[in-house]
Design an enzyme around this catalytic site. Structure first.
Site, mmCIF file in Angstrom:
data_model
loop_
_atom_site.group_PDB
_atom_site.id
_atom_site.type_symbol
_atom_site.label_atom_id
_atom_site.label_comp_id
_atom_site.label_asym_id
_atom_site.label_seq_id
_atom_site.Cartn_x
_atom_site.Cartn_y
_atom_site.Cartn_z
ATOM 1 N N HIS A 1 -69.719 2.709 -45.520
ATOM 2 C CA HIS A 1 -69.306 3.726 -46.787
ATOM 3 C C HIS A 1 -70.275 4.258 -47.456
ATOM 4 O O HIS A 1 -70.268 5.114 -48.494
ATOM 5 C CB HIS A 1 -68.422 2.750 -47.501
ATOM 6 N N SER B 1 -65.834 -1.682 -49.169
ATOM 7 C CA SER B 1 -64.826 -0.919 -49.147
ATOM 8 C C SER B 1 -63.666 -0.967 -50.057
ATOM 9 O O SER B 1 -62.849 -0.136 -50.173
ATOM 10 C CB SER B 1 -64.397 -0.850 -47.593
ATOM 11 N N LYS C 1 -66.223 8.213 -41.960
ATOM 12 C CA LYS C 1 -66.217 8.470 -43.664
ATOM 13 C C LYS C 1 -67.025 9.733 -43.926
ATOM 14 O O LYS C 1 -66.342 10.995 -43.760
ATOM 15 C CB LYS C 1 -66.804 7.175 -44.410
#
Length: 415
Positions: free
Chosen positions: A208, A180, A239
């Site tokens: 992610h 990240s 996300k």
């Protein structure tokens, strides 16, 4: 007498949370790649809504309809009165999407990782990448297993630790899929081979990368064409899914065990109906609109090339997570302010979140960013970097070619 309330945040935090715009806890109103900051419009480059689904009308409509039917909250844990048919639908859909037998939906992604703790018992050994997310670190610390961190993506270091471990102990390798802060991928092919050779389970946090990587958006395993390499996934809806919540997906027996032993799932109010419905709607879009992934990687490649041409160090990133390495905390804080003055809101990471002297500014790109937004971002970094003497006064005549893996990711996301 000592006072337990006498503790204070670090000097770095005190400095960067002072008067004026700040990178931490700054109130912003963001949508479609832009934000309002104290009434001023800026380009939002600090949001992990990579596919731009948080503001998608279909996602918002699904959330609104769920509130109208079920209310704003379930007011109970998943275990007792807090499970709706929506939760079960999302779990079934996600299990199928990820190619797993079963899934468990939690209230946040952080809680999904904490729910791993019951797996880490006495006598077990957990090998963890040193750049893993804090929630994975906390999950491992909360368990009884022997913790053995390995240097970030250093497969030789991991192999050495595995070889030195008790061959009869139950073992797990735990890693982020897409990291990240640096925006780089785990080395899944090598991790899978080591897991097989040393009879360890491989647990991947796809916070992610699920929704973003792979032809179908199924994450790092699909990206590497290794659908059976990962034993257990965790993930989040905050996300690519434009919502909030978390998920654990894997073998049915493991998921069943965690349903009744994971404290972060048992003792938390369940994910609200609106968030569940929003995640389901987002999953439909992730499957049906791969062009969103293609778009965000095209924008990423442009930013990578532009920043490298200017003279900035962005490490090994090839993803929409773009770290701009600055150096000391003070200099990085000044750079953050200068970039904001140019109309771009970013994230700042200083020590102790990163090693001393390695402070950086992180950009998070979205499919909803326009070409004009990207030009604005690059112009802002050029102006700010030159004022602070971080880059040459003039750009070089030729732009460097992006790394080969950047082209490969763009091509993969377009398939």
């Amino acid at each position: 007498m000592a006072d337990i309330f006498a503790k204070q945040v670090s000097p770095v935090i005190r400095v960067i949370t002072g008067a004026g715009p700040r990178p931490l806890y700054q109130a912003v109103e963001a949508r479609d790649g832009e934000a309002s900051l104290d009434g001023v419009r800026v380009v939002m480059a600090a949001c992990n809504d990579y596919l731009g689904l948080a503001g998608d009308p279909r996602v918002a409509a699904a959330a609104s309809q769920a509130i109208a039917r079920y209310g704003a909250s379930c007011s109970g844990s998943r275990l007792i009165g807090g499970t709706l048919p929506l939760h079960e639908e999302l779990e079934a859909r996600l299990a199928t999407f990820l190619g797993c037998e079963a899934a468990l939906v939690t209230t946040t992604g952080f809680q999904a990782n904490l729910a791993l703790t019951p797996l880490f018992g006495r006598g077990d050994i957990v090998f963890s990448d040193m750049s893993n997310h804090a929630s994975l670190v906390d999950a491992i610390r909360a368990g009884w297993a022997d913790r053995r961190p390995y240097r970030h993506s250093d497969m030789e270091h991991l192999e050495h630790k595995l070889a030195a471990a008790d061959p009869d102990a139950a073992k797990a390798i735990v890693t982020d899929g897409l990291f990240s802060v640096e925006g780089d991928l785990c080395r899944l092919p090598e991790l899978a081979e080591l897991a097989r050779r040393f009879e360890a389970r491989l647990v991947v946090d796809g916070a992610h990368d699920i929704g973003l990587l792979g032809a179908g958006g199924r994450g790092v395993a699909e990206h590497f064409s290794l659908p059976n390499a990962v034993d257990l996934y965790t993930g989040t809806f905050s996300k690519c899914f434009g919502s909030v919540g978390g998920v654990i997906a894997g073998p049915a027996a493991v998921i069943q065990f965690l349903r009744y032993t994971a404290r972060s799932a048992i003792f938390s109010a369940s994910l609200p109906p609106a968030s569940v419905a929003a995640a389901i709607a987002a999953l439909d879009i992730i499957v049906s609109e791969p062009e969103r992934r293609t778009r965000v990687f095209e924008l990423s490649r442009r930013v990578h090339c532009g920043l490298r041409t200017l003279g900035f160090d962005i490490g090994g990133s090839f993803s929409p997570i773009v770290p701009v390495h600055i150096g000391g905390n003070d200099l990085c804080g000044r750079m953050w302010q200068e970039v904001l003055q140019e109309g771009v809101f970013t994230s700042m990471f200083g020590a102790p979140a990163v090693p001393e002297g390695q402070a950086l500014i992180r950009l998070s790109l979205q499919a909803t960013h326009t070409d004009e937004h990207i030009t604005h971002i690059l112009d802002a970094f050029a102006a700010a970097g030159r004022r602070l003497g971080l880059i040459p006064a003039a750009a070089p005549l030729a732009s460097p070619r992006p790394p080969a893996d950047t082209d490969e990711v763009v091509a993969a996301s377009a398939r």
